[in-house]
Design a protein around this motif. Structure first.
Motif, short mmCIF file in Angstrom:
data_model
loop_
_atom_site.label_atom_id
_atom_site.label_comp_id
_atom_site.label_asym_id
_atom_site.label_seq_id
_atom_site.Cartn_x
_atom_site.Cartn_y
_atom_site.Cartn_z
N VAL A 1 0.84 -1.18 0.00
CA VAL A 1 0.00 0.00 0.00
C VAL A 1 0.88 1.24 0.00
CG1 VAL A 1 -1.80 1.28 1.20
CG2 VAL A 1 -1.82 -1.23 1.23
N GLU A 2 0.80 2.00 -1.09
CA GLU A 2 1.61 3.21 -1.22
C GLU A 2 0.84 4.42 -0.69
OE1 GLU A 2 2.60 1.11 -5.34
OE2 GLU A 2 0.76 1.53 -4.21
N SER A 3 1.58 5.41 -0.27
CA SER A 3 1.00 6.68 0.14
C SER A 3 2.05 7.77 -0.03
CB SER A 3 0.53 6.63 1.59
OG SER A 3 1.62 6.33 2.46
N GLY A 4 1.59 9.01 0.01
CA GLY A 4 2.51 10.14 -0.03
C GLY A 4 2.57 10.88 -1.35
N LEU B 1 7.43 9.30 -0.44
CA LEU B 1 6.51 8.19 -0.66
C LEU B 1 6.78 7.09 0.35
CD1 LEU B 1 6.66 7.88 -4.57
CD2 LEU B 1 5.24 9.38 -3.16
N SER B 2 5.72 6.43 0.76
CA SER B 2 5.83 5.29 1.67
C SER B 2 5.10 4.10 1.06
CB SER B 2 5.21 5.61 3.03
OG SER B 2 5.86 6.69 3.65
N CYS B 3 5.59 2.93 1.37
CA CYS B 3 4.95 1.69 0.91
C CYS B 3 5.02 0.68 2.04
CB CYS B 3 5.65 1.15 -0.33
SG CYS B 3 5.06 -0.48 -0.83
N THR C 1 8.50 -1.64 5.55
CA THR C 1 8.08 -0.48 4.79
C THR C 1 9.28 0.06 4.01
OG1 THR C 1 6.42 0.09 6.45
CG2 THR C 1 7.10 1.84 4.96
N THR D 1 0.80 5.30 -6.79
CA THR D 1 0.42 6.60 -6.25
C THR D 1 0.87 7.67 -7.23
OG1 THR D 1 0.53 8.05 -4.30
CG2 THR D 1 2.54 6.86 -4.86
#
Length: 119
Positions: free
Chosen positions: A5-8, A20-22, A77, A113
């Protein structure tokens, strides 16, 4: 099953920064490589950077000096710190994890993302 799950991602002006985070979940082999790839409209997916559990890194030329990949193996992560962003960095960024076991090679992708860099 492995989930990433990616974010940022988001919209940033040229010269700005994003992180970015995963986050990975599921059964992941302890020795693996996590990384980031990107795909711009009309272009092929390309490597951005990878980082193995042993600490080995691989950066695309365009990422060297501007992007930094890191990871927290305990979570696990993977992060991508991007600075001095350019409009040509606009793309969907995908997280990837892969490893090799006796039964073969395993590879998983996140949903991506969007990163948009305005000029």
């Amino acid at each position: 099953q492995v989930q990433l799950v990616e974010s940022g991602g988001g919209l940033v002006q040229a010269g700005g920064s994003l992180r970015l985070s995963c986050a990975a979940s599921g059964t992941i082999f302890s020795i693996n490589t996590m990384g980031w790839y990107r795909q711009a409209p009309g272009k092929r997916r390309e490597l951005v950077a990878t980082l193995s559990t042993g600490g080995g890194t691989n950066y695309a030329e365009f990422a060297k000096g501007r992007f930094t990949i890191s990871r927290d193996n305990a979570k696990p992560t993977v992060y991508l710190q991007m600075s001095s962003l350019k409009p040509e960095d606009t793309a969907v960024y995908y997280c990837n994890v892969n490893w090799i076991q006796i039964l073969g090679r395993y590879e998983y992708w996140g949903q991506g993302t969007q990163v948009t860099v305005s000029s």
